[in-house]
Design an enzyme around this catalytic site. Structure first.
Site, PDB file in Angstrom:
ATOM      1  N   LYS A  44     105.861 -17.846  32.920  1.00 20.86           N
ATOM      2  CA  LYS A  44     105.565 -19.280  32.812  1.00 20.86           C
ATOM      3  C   LYS A  44     104.559 -19.529  31.690  1.00 20.86           C
ATOM      4  CE  LYS A  44     102.751 -22.232  34.405  1.00 20.86           C
ATOM      5  NZ  LYS A  44     102.602 -23.104  33.206  1.00 20.86           N
TER       6      LYS A  44
ATOM      7  N   GLU B 161      93.316 -11.729  33.876  1.00 17.00           N
ATOM      8  CA  GLU B 161      92.496 -11.717  32.653  1.00 17.00           C
ATOM      9  C   GLU B 161      91.934 -13.124  32.520  1.00 17.00           C
ATOM     10  OE1 GLU B 161      91.183 -12.430  29.360  1.00 17.00           O
ATOM     11  OE2 GLU B 161      93.079 -11.935  28.354  1.00 17.00           O
TER      12      GLU B 161
ATOM     13  N   CYS C 163      89.314 -16.215  25.052  1.00 19.43           N
ATOM     14  CA  CYS C 163      88.498 -15.876  26.229  1.00 19.43           C
ATOM     15  C   CYS C 163      87.438 -14.855  25.861  1.00 19.43           C
ATOM     16  CB  CYS C 163      89.376 -15.379  27.366  1.00 19.43           C
ATOM     17  SG  CYS C 163      90.774 -14.445  26.804  1.00 19.43           S
TER      18      CYS C 163
ATOM     19  N   GLU D 244      81.547 -21.059  30.055  1.00 22.82           N
ATOM     20  CA  GLU D 244      82.524 -20.893  28.971  1.00 22.82           C
ATOM     21  C   GLU D 244      82.901 -22.269  28.422  1.00 22.82           C
ATOM     22  OE1 GLU D 244      86.514 -19.521  30.013  1.00 22.82           O
ATOM     23  OE2 GLU D 244      86.439 -18.209  28.258  1.00 22.82           O
TER      24      GLU D 244
HETATM   25  P1  ADP Z   1      93.239 -22.881  30.661  1.00 30.06           P
HETATM   26  O1  ADP Z   1      91.907 -23.407  31.046  1.00 30.06           O
HETATM   27  O2  ADP Z   1      93.238 -21.741  29.717  1.00 30.06           O
HETATM   28  O3  ADP Z   1      94.270 -23.929  30.381  1.00 30.06           O
HETATM   29  P2  ADP Z   1      94.418 -22.523  33.241  1.00 30.06           P
HETATM   30  O4  ADP Z   1      93.950 -21.463  34.147  1.00 30.06           O
HETATM   31  O5  ADP Z   1      94.251 -23.934  33.623  1.00 30.06           O
HETATM   32  O6  ADP Z   1      93.706 -22.125  31.895  1.00 30.06           O
HETATM   33  O7  ADP Z   1      95.947 -22.321  32.846  1.00 30.06           O
HETATM   34  C1  ADP Z   1      96.495 -21.052  32.545  1.00 30.06           C
HETATM   35  C2  ADP Z   1      97.907 -21.014  33.071  1.00 30.06           C
HETATM   36  O8  ADP Z   1      97.883 -21.108  34.494  1.00 30.06           O
HETATM   37  C3  ADP Z   1      98.789 -22.144  32.595  1.00 30.06           C
HETATM   38  O9  ADP Z   1     100.092 -21.622  32.360  1.00 30.06           O
HETATM   39  C4  ADP Z   1      98.768 -23.114  33.765  1.00 30.06           C
HETATM   40  O10 ADP Z   1      99.900 -23.931  33.837  1.00 30.06           O
HETATM   41  C5  ADP Z   1      98.746 -22.136  34.936  1.00 30.06           C
HETATM   42  N1  ADP Z   1      98.203 -22.673  36.189  1.00 30.06           N
HETATM   43  C6  ADP Z   1      97.335 -23.711  36.364  1.00 30.06           C
HETATM   44  N2  ADP Z   1      97.071 -23.892  37.674  1.00 30.06           N
HETATM   45  C7  ADP Z   1      97.766 -22.939  38.360  1.00 30.06           C
HETATM   46  C8  ADP Z   1      97.901 -22.582  39.753  1.00 30.06           C
HETATM   47  N3  ADP Z   1      97.243 -23.218  40.708  1.00 30.06           N
HETATM   48  N4  ADP Z   1      98.707 -21.547  40.061  1.00 30.06           N
HETATM   49  C9  ADP Z   1      99.351 -20.857  39.110  1.00 30.06           C
HETATM   50  N5  ADP Z   1      99.280 -21.132  37.794  1.00 30.06           N
HETATM   51  C10 ADP Z   1      98.496 -22.174  37.412  1.00 30.06           C
END
Ligand code: ADP
Length: 494
Positions: free
Chosen positions: A196, A270, A304, A402
Site C-alpha cells: 500500500k 521503521e 526519517c 520530529e
Molecule cells: P507520514 O507521517 O509519513 O505520512 P503515516 O504513518 O501517517 O506517516 O503514513 C505512512 C503510511 O501508513 C501511509 O501509507 C498511510 O496511508 C498509512 N497509514 C496511516 N494510518 C494507518 C493505519 N491506521 N493503519 C495502517 N496504515 C496506516
C-alpha cells in the site's frame, strides 16, 4: 553574438552568476485516474471514495486515485495467497532471482520517466530522484536478486523458508525507493506481497506496477492497493496476512503494533527519528557543512533519518554557523524539474502546515529563527526555505519532536560526554552522524550513541548491501543487506 540569457528574477543571486533554467523535459504519461494492481491486472476498484494526488510544486491535481475498500484488500490478499502457494514459493530460487533482475533492468530503462514522475508527485528535486531514489531502487532489486539463490548458504545447516503473504505499507518521502526496499527482499525470499503506497504519492508505485507487468511477474505475486489509513488498517487486520512491514510515523507504528499483538503475524517497523549530527572541532568543517546540507536540506527534511539536530563543539560554533549560512544562501529552491534546484517543495498542504507550526512553536519557545536560499520560492505550491533554529535547548519542542521539514536546530557541547548525552536524549534512535578527523573519537562516540545507524564523516549515505533501521521509538527490524532479508524468512531444519 548575443549570448544573454533571460533569467527569471527568482533565479538571480546577489553577487553570483545567474543560472538559466535547466528543465528536465522527458515526457511522462499521467493517467487521469489510477486504480490498483490485483491478480496481475490493473483494476479500477470502487470509485465512490476517489482522492486526488496533488503536485506539491504547483498545488494542482495530477490525477485521481481509487480507494481500495476491505473487499478489494481481501481480493488482493487472496490473489497473493494463490500466487504464493501455486507459483512463487515453489519456484526454484534462481528463477525468482531472474524476475528481480528483470525488474531492476526495467527500472533502469524507464529511470528518467520514474524520476520525473516522482519529482512531480512528491515535490523533491529531479537531481535527487534521478541520482538517488531511482538508481537506488534499481540497485535494491539487483542486490536482492543475487540473494534469492544464496540464502541457504547464508544460514549453514538450516533452510530459509518464506513467511507467506506480506502486507507492506510505505510513506511518501521516498515512494519508489521504499517500495523497492520492501518488495525486493520479500520477493527474493519467496514471499508474495500486498503493497500500500502513501496516499499523497501513489504514482511511481503505479508505474512500477506497469514495470512488473512488463517483467511478466506471475499474477498475484505483487498486488498494489491504493488508499489512505483505512486501506492500510484493512491490510494490517486481514487474517490472511503473515507479515506486516511498515515504514511511517511512530504514531501509526504504535497503532499497528497494538493491532498485530496477539496474532501470528510477523512485524517490522521503521518509524520516526530525530537524528543528531555531532561536529567536533577537529572535523573537516567544509565537509561537515556539506553533510549538514545533505542531511536535512536537499530532501526538504522529508527523511526519517534526517540530521535535524546539529551538535557543534562550542569553540567552532560561531564560525561553523556563519559558514553554514553562507552555504545555505547558495541553495536554489523551486521547480523540482529544474536540474539546478537543490530544495524542492513540501509534499502536501498538511505537511507544510506542520512544518510552519513547528517553526512558530520554536520561535515562541525562544529560538532565533534564520531562513536562507539563493532565491525566493515560487508563489504557488508549498515551500519552506532552509531554516536554522539557534538558541534552543534540549527541552524545546523543536529539539525533541520530529518536524519532517527543512528545519535544523543548532545546539552546542563542550565534551564528547556532553555531545553523546545530548544526542541520546531523545525517544528516537534511527540515525546520527559523527564528524571528526580522529578515528578513535569517531568510534568511541559512535559506540556510545543509541542509534540504529551512525554515519562517520558523512550523512544519508545508502547502499543496498548496508542494513538500515532503528532502535527505541524508531522501530525494529532492518532493511538492506542480508539483515534485510531475515525478517522475511523462517529458518528451519533441513
Ligand atoms: P507520514 O507521517 O509519513 O505520512 P503515516 O504513518 O501517517 O506517516 O503514513 C505512512 C503510511 O501508513 C501511509 O501509507 C498511510 O496511508 C498509512 N497509514 C496511516 N494510518 C494507518 C493505519 N491506521 N493503519 C495502517 N496504515 C496506516
Amino acid at each position: 553574438m548575443n549570448n544573454k540569457v533571460d533569467v527569471p528574477p527568482t533565479l538571480r543571486i546577489a553577487g553570483a552568476l545567474p543560472l538559466a533554467p535547466a528543465p528536465e523535459t522527458t515526457p511522462v504519461r499521467i493517467h487521469p485516474r489510477y486504480g490498483h494492481l490485483v491478480g496481475g491486472r490493473l483494476v479500477d476498484g470502487p470509485t465512490d471514495a476517489d482522492f486526488a494526488t496533488i503536485e506539491p510544486a504547483t498545488g494542482k491535481v495530477l490525477a485521481q486515485v481509487g480507494t481500495a475498500d476491505a473487499a478489494l484488500v481481501d481480493a488482493a490478499v487472496a490473489s497473493a495467497r494463490e500466487a504464493y502457494t501455486s507459483v512463487w514459493s515453489k519456484m526454484p530460487p534462481a528463477e525468482r532471482g531472474k524476475y528481480l533482475y528483470r525488474i531492476a533492468r526495467r527500472i533502469q530503462e524507464r529511470s528518467r520517466e520514474l524520476a520525473v514522475l516522482e519529482s512531480r508527485d512528491n515535490g523533491k528535486p529531479i537531481r535527487e530522484t534521478r541520482d538517488v531514489d531511482v538508481p537506488l531502487a534499481a540497485a535494491h532489486f539487483f542486490y536482492y536478486a543475487g540473494w534469492a539463490d544464496k540464502l541457504d548458504y547464508a544460514a549453514p545447516g538450516r533452510v530459509a523458508r518464506p513467511l507467506g503473504v506480506c502486507g507492506q505499507i510505505i510513506p511518501w518521502n521516498f515512494p519508489l525507493l521504499m517500495a523497492a526496499w520492501k518488495l525486493a527482499p520479500a520477493l527474493a525470499a519467496g514471499n508474495t506481497v500486498v503493497l500500500k503506497p502513501a496516499e499523497t504519492t501513489p504514482l511511481t508505485a503505479m508505474l512500477l506496477a506497469e514495470i512488473l507487468l512488463e517483467a511478466e511477474l506471475p499474477p498475484g505475486v505483487v498486488n498494489i492497493v491504493n488508499g489512505a489509513g483505512a486501506t492500510g488498517a484493512a491490510l494490517v487486520k486481514h487474517p490472511g496476512v503473515d507479515k506486516i512491514a511498515f515504514t511511517g510515523s511512530t504514531e501509526v507504528g504504535r497503532i499497528i503494533r497494538r493491532q498485530v499483538a496477539g496474532t501470528n503475524k510477523a512485524l517490522t517497523l521503521e518509524l520516526g527519528g530525530k537524528g543528531a549530527q555531532i561536529v567536533y572541532a577537529d572535523a573537516a568543517l567544509d565537509q561537515a557543512i556539506e553533510g549538514c546540507i545533505n542531511g536535512i536540506f536537499f530532501n526538504q527534511g522529508h527523511v526519517c533519518c534526517a540530521g535535524s539536530r546539529l551538535l557543534l563543539e562550542e569553540s567552532i560554533a560561531p564560525d561553523f554557523v556563519a559558514r553554514l549560512k553562507r552555504r545555505i544562501e547558495a541553495l536554489r529552491i523551486g521547480d523540482p524539474l529544474d536540474k539546478n534546484t537543490d530544495v524542492g517543495a513540501i509534499n502536501s498542504a498538511a505537511q507544510h502546515a506542520t512544518v510552519c507550526r513547528y517553526i512558530d512553536v520554536g520561535v515562541a519557545e525562544g529560538a532565533r529563527m534564520w531562513q536562507g536560499a539563493a532565491n525566493e520560492p515560487p508563489a504557488e505550491g508549498w515551500w519552506v526555505k532552509p531554516t536554522l533554529l539557534e538558541g534552543v535547548d534540549q527541552t524545546d519542542t523543536v529539539v525533541r519532536e520530529e518536524i519532517f521539514g527543512p528545519v535544523l536546530s543548532v545546539l552546542t557541547f563542550r565534551t564528547p560526554e556532553e555531545a553523546i548525552r545530548k544526542a541520546n536524549d531523545t525517544e528516537y534512535g534511527l540515525a546520527c552522524g559523527v564528524w571528526s578527523e580522529k578515528t578513535s573519537k569517531v568510534f568511541s562516540t559512535a559506540h556510545a550513541l543509541q542509534s540504529g545507524v551512525v554515519w562517520a564523516n558523512g550523512y544519508n549515505l545508502f547502499d543496498p548491501a548496508s542494513p538500515f533501521g532503528g532502535v527505541r521509538h524508531s522501530g525494529f527490524g532492518r532493511e538492506g543487506g542480508i539483515h534485510g532479508i531475515w525478517p522475511y524468512v523462517r529458518l528451519g531444519e533441513r
